[in-house]
Design a protein around this motif. Structure first.
Motif, mmCIF file in Angstrom:
data_model
loop_
_atom_site.group_PDB
_atom_site.id
_atom_site.type_symbol
_atom_site.label_atom_id
_atom_site.label_comp_id
_atom_site.label_asym_id
_atom_site.label_seq_id
_atom_site.Cartn_x
_atom_site.Cartn_y
_atom_site.Cartn_z
ATOM 1 N N LEU A 42 3.271 -12.464 -4.440
ATOM 2 C CA LEU A 42 4.203 -12.170 -5.520
ATOM 3 C C LEU A 42 3.975 -13.104 -6.710
ATOM 4 O O LEU A 42 4.153 -12.709 -7.857
ATOM 5 N N ALA A 43 3.550 -14.321 -6.443
ATOM 6 C CA ALA A 43 3.314 -15.291 -7.514
ATOM 7 C C ALA A 43 2.106 -14.928 -8.374
ATOM 8 O O ALA A 43 1.924 -15.489 -9.451
ATOM 9 N N LEU A 44 1.276 -13.976 -7.934
ATOM 10 C CA LEU A 44 0.144 -13.546 -8.747
ATOM 11 C C LEU A 44 0.584 -12.735 -9.967
ATOM 12 O O LEU A 44 -0.135 -12.639 -10.945
ATOM 13 N N TRP A 45 1.771 -12.152 -9.887
ATOM 14 C CA TRP A 45 2.286 -11.339 -10.988
ATOM 15 C C TRP A 45 2.980 -12.226 -12.001
ATOM 16 O O TRP A 45 3.505 -13.284 -11.657
ATOM 17 N N PRO A 46 3.005 -11.823 -13.265
ATOM 18 C CA PRO A 46 3.708 -12.615 -14.282
ATOM 19 C C PRO A 46 5.178 -12.787 -13.922
ATOM 20 O O PRO A 46 5.790 -11.900 -13.316
ATOM 21 N N ALA A 47 5.739 -13.913 -14.279
ATOM 22 C CA ALA A 47 7.115 -14.248 -13.909
ATOM 23 C C ALA A 47 8.112 -13.178 -14.339
ATOM 24 O O ALA A 47 9.050 -12.869 -13.607
ATOM 25 N N ASN A 48 7.887 -12.566 -15.500
ATOM 26 C CA ASN A 48 8.840 -11.579 -15.996
ATOM 27 C C ASN A 48 8.771 -10.250 -15.252
ATOM 28 O O ASN A 48 9.586 -9.370 -15.487
ATOM 29 N N GLN A 49 7.812 -10.088 -14.328
ATOM 30 C CA GLN A 49 7.720 -8.836 -13.581
ATOM 31 C C GLN A 49 7.893 -9.016 -12.084
ATOM 32 O O GLN A 49 7.879 -8.047 -11.346
ATOM 33 N N ARG A 50 8.096 -10.224 -11.641
ATOM 34 C CA ARG A 50 8.238 -10.472 -10.202
ATOM 35 C C ARG A 50 9.457 -9.767 -9.619
ATOM 36 O O ARG A 50 9.417 -9.277 -8.505
ATOM 37 N N GLU A 51 10.532 -9.708 -10.394
ATOM 38 C CA GLU A 51 11.742 -9.029 -9.907
ATOM 39 C C GLU A 51 11.451 -7.541 -9.688
ATOM 40 O O GLU A 51 11.868 -6.966 -8.679
ATOM 41 N N GLU A 52 10.721 -6.911 -10.624
ATOM 42 C CA GLU A 52 10.361 -5.500 -10.487
ATOM 43 C C GLU A 52 9.473 -5.280 -9.257
ATOM 44 O O GLU A 52 9.678 -4.337 -8.497
ATOM 45 N N ILE A 53 8.508 -6.165 -9.059
ATOM 46 C CA ILE A 53 7.603 -6.052 -7.915
ATOM 47 C C ILE A 53 8.385 -6.256 -6.617
ATOM 48 O O ILE A 53 8.199 -5.529 -5.643
ATOM 49 N N GLN A 54 9.294 -7.230 -6.606
ATOM 50 C CA GLN A 54 10.107 -7.473 -5.414
ATOM 51 C C GLN A 54 10.955 -6.251 -5.094
ATOM 52 O O GLN A 54 11.112 -5.880 -3.935
ATOM 53 N N LEU A 55 11.491 -5.582 -6.113
ATOM 54 C CA LEU A 55 12.270 -4.364 -5.912
ATOM 55 C C LEU A 55 11.403 -3.274 -5.276
ATOM 56 O O LEU A 55 11.839 -2.576 -4.370
ATOM 57 N N LYS A 56 10.158 -3.151 -5.734
ATOM 58 C CA LYS A 56 9.240 -2.158 -5.167
ATOM 59 C C LYS A 56 8.947 -2.477 -3.700
ATOM 60 O O LYS A 56 8.844 -1.583 -2.877
ATOM 61 N N LEU A 57 8.825 -3.760 -3.369
ATOM 62 C CA LEU A 57 8.612 -4.139 -1.973
ATOM 63 C C LEU A 57 9.843 -3.787 -1.128
ATOM 64 O O LEU A 57 9.718 -3.312 -0.003
#
Length: 105
Positions: free
Chosen positions: A12-27
């Motif tokens: 998750l840390a590979l993604w930019p900080a401003n998109q981690r929440e979106e990626i976490q939601l997808k997970l």
């Protein structure tokens, strides 16, 4: 993740900080079912990169953490082509309407 990749302990840390929440939601959504989505983000150089993100859950082992199978595929070039085709289609539609109005007059 392409030219923007940096070494870190968390995927998750590979993604930019401003998109981690979106990626976490997808997970989290993937915890319920398979999901596929498109994600765009900008590298430090400002270039927008598009990724097709496919997420599926793996069977949970006993009381361990939930694991995911994630495939992030760069489709920036395809997205640029699709955008270009859409632009051409809008221009063609505009010209066809102009021709019809000339013929109708």
């Amino acid at each position: 993740i392409g030219a923007c990749h940096r070494q870190d302990s968390s995927w998750l840390a590979l993604w930019p900080a401003n998109q981690r929440e979106e990626i976490q939601l997808k997970l989290t959504e993937a915890g319920k079912q398979r999901s596929e989505s498109h994600v765009a983000w900008r590298c430090e150089g400002g270039k927008k990169t598009w990724y097709e993100l496919w997420v599926a859950t793996l069977p949970r082992k006993a009381e361990g953490q939930q694991q995911f199978l994630v495939n992030a595929r760069d489709f920036t070039e395809r997205k640029a082509t699709e955008d270009h085709i859409a632009l051409i289609m809008r221009e063609l539609s505009h010209r066809a309407k102009n021709l019809l109005s000339v013929v109708g007059a």
